[in-house]
Motif scaffolding. Structure first.
Motif, short mmCIF file in Angstrom:
data_model
loop_
_atom_site.label_atom_id
_atom_site.label_comp_id
_atom_site.label_asym_id
_atom_site.label_seq_id
_atom_site.Cartn_x
_atom_site.Cartn_y
_atom_site.Cartn_z
N ALA A 166 -3.78 -0.68 1.51
CA ALA A 166 -2.69 -1.66 1.57
C ALA A 166 -1.72 -1.35 2.71
CB ALA A 166 -1.95 -1.68 0.23
N PHE A 167 -1.31 -0.10 2.81
CA PHE A 167 -0.35 0.28 3.86
C PHE A 167 -0.99 0.22 5.24
CE2 PHE A 167 2.35 1.25 0.45
CZ PHE A 167 3.62 1.49 0.93
N ALA A 168 -2.28 0.55 5.34
CA ALA A 168 -2.97 0.46 6.63
C ALA A 168 -3.02 -0.98 7.10
CB ALA A 168 -4.38 1.04 6.50
N PHE A 169 -3.37 -1.87 6.19
CA PHE A 169 -3.47 -3.28 6.55
C PHE A 169 -2.10 -3.81 7.00
CE2 PHE A 169 -3.70 -7.83 5.83
CZ PHE A 169 -4.93 -8.15 6.41
N ALA A 170 -1.10 -3.61 6.16
CA ALA A 170 0.25 -4.10 6.49
C ALA A 170 0.80 -3.45 7.76
CB ALA A 170 1.19 -3.86 5.32
N GLY A 171 0.59 -2.14 7.88
CA GLY A 171 1.10 -1.42 9.05
C GLY A 171 0.44 -1.84 10.34
N PRO A 216 -1.98 -6.47 -14.28
CA PRO A 216 -3.44 -6.62 -14.16
C PRO A 216 -3.86 -7.56 -13.02
CG PRO A 216 -2.80 -6.72 -16.46
CD PRO A 216 -1.53 -6.76 -15.65
N ALA A 217 -3.08 -8.59 -12.77
CA ALA A 217 -3.41 -9.50 -11.67
C ALA A 217 -3.26 -8.80 -10.32
CB ALA A 217 -2.53 -10.74 -11.72
N VAL A 218 -2.24 -7.97 -10.19
CA VAL A 218 -2.04 -7.21 -8.95
C VAL A 218 -3.20 -6.23 -8.76
CG1 VAL A 218 -0.56 -5.51 -7.79
CG2 VAL A 218 0.47 -7.44 -9.01
N GLU A 219 -3.57 -5.54 -9.83
CA GLU A 219 -4.68 -4.59 -9.75
C GLU A 219 -5.98 -5.29 -9.37
OE1 GLU A 219 -6.92 -1.13 -12.35
OE2 GLU A 219 -5.35 -2.32 -13.29
N GLU A 220 -6.24 -6.43 -9.98
CA GLU A 220 -7.47 -7.18 -9.68
C GLU A 220 -7.50 -7.63 -8.23
OE1 GLU A 220 -11.12 -8.87 -9.88
OE2 GLU A 220 -10.21 -7.54 -11.36
N HIS A 258 -11.25 -3.43 -4.64
CA HIS A 258 -12.23 -3.64 -3.56
C HIS A 258 -11.60 -4.36 -2.36
CE1 HIS A 258 -15.20 -2.16 -6.32
NE2 HIS A 258 -14.93 -3.12 -7.18
N THR A 259 -10.31 -4.16 -2.17
CA THR A 259 -9.53 -4.70 -1.04
C THR A 259 -9.64 -6.23 -0.91
OG1 THR A 259 -11.29 -4.26 0.59
CG2 THR A 259 -9.66 -2.52 0.25
N LYS A 260 -9.87 -6.92 -2.02
CA LYS A 260 -10.00 -8.39 -1.99
C LYS A 260 -8.77 -9.07 -1.39
CE LYS A 260 -11.64 -8.17 -6.37
NZ LYS A 260 -11.82 -8.62 -7.73
N LEU A 261 -7.59 -8.61 -1.78
CA LEU A 261 -6.35 -9.22 -1.29
C LEU A 261 -6.26 -9.15 0.23
CD1 LEU A 261 -3.52 -10.40 -1.79
CD2 LEU A 261 -2.71 -8.06 -2.15
N ALA A 310 1.91 -4.61 -0.32
CA ALA A 310 1.47 -3.20 -0.33
C ALA A 310 2.37 -2.38 -1.25
CB ALA A 310 1.49 -2.63 1.08
N LEU A 311 3.68 -2.62 -1.19
CA LEU A 311 4.59 -1.91 -2.09
C LEU A 311 4.32 -2.27 -3.55
CD1 LEU A 311 7.92 -2.23 -0.09
CD2 LEU A 311 6.64 -0.12 -0.56
N THR A 312 3.98 -3.52 -3.80
CA THR A 312 3.66 -3.96 -5.16
C THR A 312 2.40 -3.26 -5.66
OG1 THR A 312 4.67 -6.10 -4.70
CG2 THR A 312 3.20 -5.99 -6.60
N VAL A 313 1.40 -3.14 -4.81
CA VAL A 313 0.16 -2.44 -5.19
C VAL A 313 0.47 -0.97 -5.49
CG1 VAL A 313 -2.06 -1.59 -4.29
CG2 VAL A 313 -1.43 -3.99 -4.01
N ALA A 314 1.27 -0.34 -4.65
CA ALA A 314 1.61 1.07 -4.85
C ALA A 314 2.33 1.27 -6.19
CB ALA A 314 2.48 1.58 -3.70
N ALA A 315 3.29 0.40 -6.48
CA ALA A 315 4.02 0.50 -7.75
C ALA A 315 3.09 0.27 -8.93
CB ALA A 315 5.16 -0.51 -7.77
N GLU A 316 2.18 -0.67 -8.80
CA GLU A 316 1.24 -0.95 -9.89
C GLU A 316 0.32 0.23 -10.16
OE1 GLU A 316 -2.37 -1.62 -11.81
OE2 GLU A 316 -2.33 -1.37 -9.63
N ARG A 317 -0.07 0.95 -9.13
CA ARG A 317 -0.98 2.08 -9.30
C ARG A 317 -0.33 3.18 -10.14
NH1 ARG A 317 -5.39 0.61 -9.64
NH2 ARG A 317 -6.31 2.59 -9.13
N VAL A 318 0.97 3.37 -9.97
CA VAL A 318 1.70 4.35 -10.79
C VAL A 318 1.94 3.76 -12.18
CG1 VAL A 318 3.81 5.71 -11.05
CG2 VAL A 318 2.78 5.45 -8.79
N HIS A 319 2.40 2.53 -12.23
CA HIS A 319 2.73 1.89 -13.51
C HIS A 319 1.52 1.79 -14.44
CE1 HIS A 319 4.95 -0.59 -16.28
NE2 HIS A 319 4.06 -1.55 -16.18
#
Length: 179
Positions: free
Chosen positions: A113-118, A28-32, A36-39, A135-144
């Motif tokens: 996430a990937f656009a920003f990091a890339g 939930p912390a990763v999702e938050e 809205h791209t806060k991170l 970005a990888l953490t966000v991607a994994a969280e979206r599936v999880h």
């Protein structure tokens, strides 16, 4: 195609069900942070404030790429391809409260996430690596969390990296015209 779709569903179901208790507490912390791209805005602010010229360039490239990825994923691709999210029965009840209603394909969070990091990686590799891990953490969280299938986040990642490459190419072209 049916085999790919079935594999995507199996992998999503496994990822949603998987995880030790600390993953469920952390997700939930990763999702938050990604909401809205806060991170990414926070990372851009820190880079611009402490990174000197390189930090400002990285932040500008990251934010611009993120905006392009958001348009491509949320305003274009989601409208072209309406996909249902993973079934609610797969998702723990406590995680259903913030479930998005928009199309599942592609993941806009992952695209941003990937656009920003890339975009920042070529300008400031150390910051790019840190943001890449995030970005990888966000991607994994979206599936999880059950918000997306693995193919949704894969497509979001591709869109994000394409947006970063597009912005980088546009900036090079603009720079040549100015000089």
């Amino acid at each position: 195609m049916a085999r790919l779709r079935a594999g995507d569903r199996r992998l999503a179901r496994w990822a949603i069900a998987w995880g030790p208790p600390w993953v469920r507490r952390t997700a939930p912390a990763v999702e938050e942070a990604a909401e809205h791209t806060k991170l990414w805005w926070a990372a851009a602010g820190v880079m611009a404030a402490v990174g000197g010229w390189r930090g400002r360039m990285a932040a500008a490239a990251g934010v611009t790429s993120m905006a392009v990825a958001q348009v491509l994923s949320n305003a274009v691709a989601k409208k072209l391809y309406g996909r249902r999210r993973p079934p609610q029965e797969w998702v723990p009840a406590e995680e259903l409260q913030d479930r998005p209603d928009s199309s599942s394909f592609p993941s806009g969070h992952t695209a941003a996430a990937f656009a920003f990091a890339g975009a920042i990686a070529p300008v400031w590799p150390a910051a790019g690596a840190a943001c890449g891990f995030s970005a990888l953490t966000v991607a994994a969280e979206r599936v999880h969390s059950g918000a997306h299938y693995p193919s949704d986040v894969a497509a979001g990642g591709v869109i994000g990296l394409a947006a970063a490459a597009l912005v980088r190419a546009a900036l090079r072209l603009l720079w040549r015209r100015v000089l």
